[in-house]
Design an enzyme around this catalytic site. Structure first.
Site, short mmCIF file in Angstrom:
data_model
loop_
_atom_site.label_atom_id
_atom_site.label_comp_id
_atom_site.label_asym_id
_atom_site.label_seq_id
_atom_site.Cartn_x
_atom_site.Cartn_y
_atom_site.Cartn_z
N LYS A 15 0.84 -1.19 0.00
CA LYS A 15 0.00 0.00 0.00
C LYS A 15 0.88 1.23 0.00
O LYS A 15 1.76 1.37 0.87
CB LYS A 15 -0.91 0.02 1.23
CG LYS A 15 -2.16 -0.81 1.09
CD LYS A 15 -3.18 -0.44 2.15
CE LYS A 15 -4.51 -1.14 1.90
NZ LYS A 15 -5.56 -0.66 2.81
N ASP A 109 -11.40 2.54 12.04
CA ASP A 109 -11.87 2.76 10.67
C ASP A 109 -12.35 1.45 10.05
O ASP A 109 -12.07 1.13 8.90
CB ASP A 109 -10.74 3.36 9.82
CG ASP A 109 -11.26 3.91 8.48
OD1 ASP A 109 -12.47 4.22 8.40
OD2 ASP A 109 -10.47 4.01 7.53
#
Length: 721
Positions: A15, A109
């Site tokens: 990522k 999240d």
């Protein structure tokens, strides 16, 4: 991106960190701090972060690569999921959160994009710690709005201090979306969505779709409480409720957590409680009875093995369960579980194959049963004669003596029914004669062979031989297709085996024949069906009616306690279990159930006290030893827990097996990973020698995680493989 890590020699996911964030040294520092913490989470449902790296001016994070899709993609394709599939994904998410929260890591999240699904259906939670890492320099958690608005908790939307319960609110939104096909807080703007969750309760799932199971609707509702204190206290508590709905095949493990933080891995299989409750009669040891409860003190009876003097094997074990059914026509009489009695008898007199009257008296004295019913059947020139004697277990004095004639085999059951009626009257039953005759009509089977096969099924059920019991009940139903209790028995056995579809099928067959059952059996059959269908409210309704009409029904109170337990109403659970204990105050079974419930309620002092009192009477009662060990652990008395586990090691193969798990947990809790691994390796070898592959697989998974925590990746992979 998918990449190959040459150092780890494995495929990884990569990522990239946004350039505006990567350019800020403070944010990078926070990334590193959070990722170091997140890397401590080692769990099969967590995507593990490997490294924070840099190449060609790009900052990136590497993590486990999962071949599959994220939950958001799945929902885009399907819109919504079947309840079982949704529950499976949420259960795995809860296990991941349980591991993270134990390490002090809150996700912040959680959303469908952060839940990956592989081709085998395993769910993985990713991006722990990353949301908080993006806070601007100098910004603390309080006052910061971090996360995805659609899945934020109310306290997160307000920028307040968060704890683990914030993640559970996000879980509730995801669960809602999977079941309903939409999120619960719909609005045209982000601020509108945030306002709704902080001021309005979500629309009940049941209003959107009446086919969604009520239990799951209630789980979601509780997750979405605005006040965190009204939600589940932990991911473990939420997981437990989901596993109860999923049923025994879900591989349930129950977390017992003490105030102050018992570690997440101190788990124990919930089967101990289930086994004890099965013996208490949870799976419908079918009995019959009539209405009109009388104001009479409870009387418990133990039926000894009859002496079959006819030489005809069709009478072996046939009259005892049928007599018990008939005796319970009186609302104040309860028949003590013969399967449990035989276990006690085996401890009193090892090697005994027959629970004759004298041995039954010893069992009754030990278990606090009020009377023993002994009997015999013999062949005579004119037919058969059945003798029954009711005995005072303490003195052996005959309280009642009755006999009855039968002109042929098929009339023997009716003769036993007449004897039961006389015994009931002799003990004080004032039920009207018309009601007693109505009960007698449902007492008899269509044939003596059906009654015998049913009795064989009862004996096999009480011995834990559930597959064999199914065959016997099937033979009973074949001989008498209208014998409703045979179908109910079959349903209960399939439920024990985790074959819920088959269980539902046979409950339906039993319910179609419910007219041949009297009230006790009707209540038990219906409540068993409702428990199977996870409809606790209806099960409680049926069982409450049962114990209202038959207040001496020990199994009824014990099963009602179980129904309340499934709904996590621990005060009512303990209340009903106390009533079961009051009826049979010396029953070790009912007392150990009470101790286990106290353990679940986190009343560790009561659990320890009750377990110890049981062990004072029977020092080798494995369930009590395990309960005491866990209660001591809950009280923070680690050494006392260890000593009880060591005692448990000497109580047969089953005791040794569960003791090894407990001792390994203790070593893990105290940070001795090498010792824990050694214990697990020995236990796995023992499991395989005993051909218990399920237990071996369970411990192997724990061993793999232990090796991973020790930094021994190759050993972890070898164990997991």
């Amino acid at each position: 991106y998918q990449a190959y890590d040459r150092e780890l020699e494995r495929q990884v996911a990569l990522k990239l960190i946004r350039s505006d964030l990567a350019a800020n040294p403070e944010i990078l520092k926070r990334f590193k701090q959070e990722l170091i913490l997140a890397r401590q989470i080692t769990h099969k449902n967590v995507i593990r972060i490997f490294d924070l790296g840099q190449a060609d001016g790009f900052k990136f994070i590497t993590m486990d690569y999962i071949e599959g899709e994220d939950l958001q993609s799945l929902l885009r394709r399907k819109k919504k999921l079947e309840p079982a599939e949704a529950a499976n994904i949420i259960a795995q998410t809860c296990r991941a959160l349980e591991a993270a929260h134990a390490e002090g890591v809150i996700h912040r999240d959680l959303k469908p994009q952060n839940i990956m699904l592989d081709k085998r259906g395993r769910a993985y939670v990713m991006d722990f710690g990353i949301a908080r890492s993006t806070l601007a320099p100098g910004m603390t958690q309080t006052g910061a709005l971090i996360g995805t608005p659609d899945y934020m908790s109310p306290e997160q939307a307000k920028g307040q201090t968060l704890d683990a319960r914030s993640d559970l609110f996000s879980v509730g939104i995801i669960f809602y979306e999977m079941l309903a096909g939409q999120t619960p807080f719909l609005a045209d703007t982000t601020m509108g969505k945030l306002w709704k969750r902080t001021n309005e309760l979500a629309r009940p799932l049941g209003e959107l779709d009446k086919t969604i199971p009520p239990t799951l609707c209630e789980i979601v509702r509780r997750c979405l409480e605005i006040d965190p204190h009204k939600r589940f206290a932990s991911a473990a508590e939420l997981l437990q409720q989901i596993e109860v709905w999923q049923g025994p095949k879900a591989g349930t493990r129950v977390l017992v957590q003490r105030v102050g933080g018992l570690p997440a891995y101190v788990k124990w299989a919930g089967t101990g409680l289930a086994v004890a409750l099965v013996a208490a009669g949870f799976f419908l040891r079918s009995k019959l009875g009539t209405r009109l409860a009388a104001p009479h003190a409870p009387v418990s009876l133990l039926i000894a093995d009859f002496d079959n003097k006819t030489g005809d094997p069709v009478f072996d074990g046939t009259l005892e369960p049928m007599l018990g059914i008939a005796l319970e026509g009186a609302p104040f009489i309860s028949s003590y579980n013969r399967g449990q009695a035989k276990k006690v008898a085996a401890r009193i007199q090892p090697g005994a194959s027959h629970m004759e009257a004298a041995l039954a008296q010893l069992v009754a004295v030990r278990e606090g049963v009020n009377a023993v019913v002994a009997g015999s059947i013999q062949k005579e020139r004119s037919g058969y004669k059945v003798y029954v004697t009711t005995l005072d277990p303490a003195t052996g004095r005959a309280l009642l003596k009755e006999e009855s004639d039968a002109s042929n085999k098929q009339d023997v059951l009716a003769a036993a029914g007449k004897l039961a009626e006389r015994i009931r009257k002799g003990l004080g039953d004032t039920t009207p004669e018309s009601a007693q005759k109505s009960a007698a009509e449902t007492f008899t089977a269509g044939s003596l062979e059906a009654a015998h096969q049913y009795a064989v099924g009862q004996d096999l059920q009480q011995s834990g031989k559930w597959t064999d019991a199914i065959n016997a009940y099937g033979q009973a139903a074949k001989s008498d297709p209208d014998l409703g209790r045979a179908y109910a028995g079959t349903a209960a056995m399939y439920a024990n085996l985790g074959k819920n579809q088959e269980a539902e099928k046979y409950y339906q067959l039993a319910l179609e024949r419910i007219d041949r059952m009297t009230d006790r059996e009707k209540y038990r059959t219906r409540s068993g069906y409702y428990l199977l269908m996870h409809n606790q409210a209806k099960a409680i309704e049926e069982l409450s009616a049962l114990v209202s009409q038959y207040p001496a029904d020990t199994a009824g109170h014990a099963n009602l306690a179980l129904a309340y337990f499934y709904g996590r109403n621990m005060s009512k659970t303990l209340e009903e279990q106390k009533r079961a204990m009051e009826i049979t105050p010396h029953s070790l079974l009912q007392r150990v159930n009470y101790a286990m419930y106290a353990l679940y309620a986190e009343d560790f002092d009561t659990a320890a006290k009750e377990a110890q009192s049981i062990l004072n009477e029977n020092p080798k009662f494995d369930q009590a030893l395990r309960t005491l060990a866990l209660a001591e652990l809950g009280r923070g008395h680690n050494e006392e827990a260890r000593q009880n586990y060591k005692k448990l090691q000497g109580v047969g193969a089953y005791g040794a097996s569960i003791a090894s798990t407990g001792l390994a947990d203790l070593e893990l809790y105290e940070g001795r990973l090498t010792e824990a691994a050694a214990i697990l390796e020995r236990a796995i070898a023992d499991d395989r020698a005993a051909k218990d592959e399920e237990a071996a697989a369970d411990r192997t998974a724990t061993l793999a995680l232990t090796e991973l925590a020790r930094g021994k990746t190759s050993e972890a992979v070898s164990a997991a493989g």
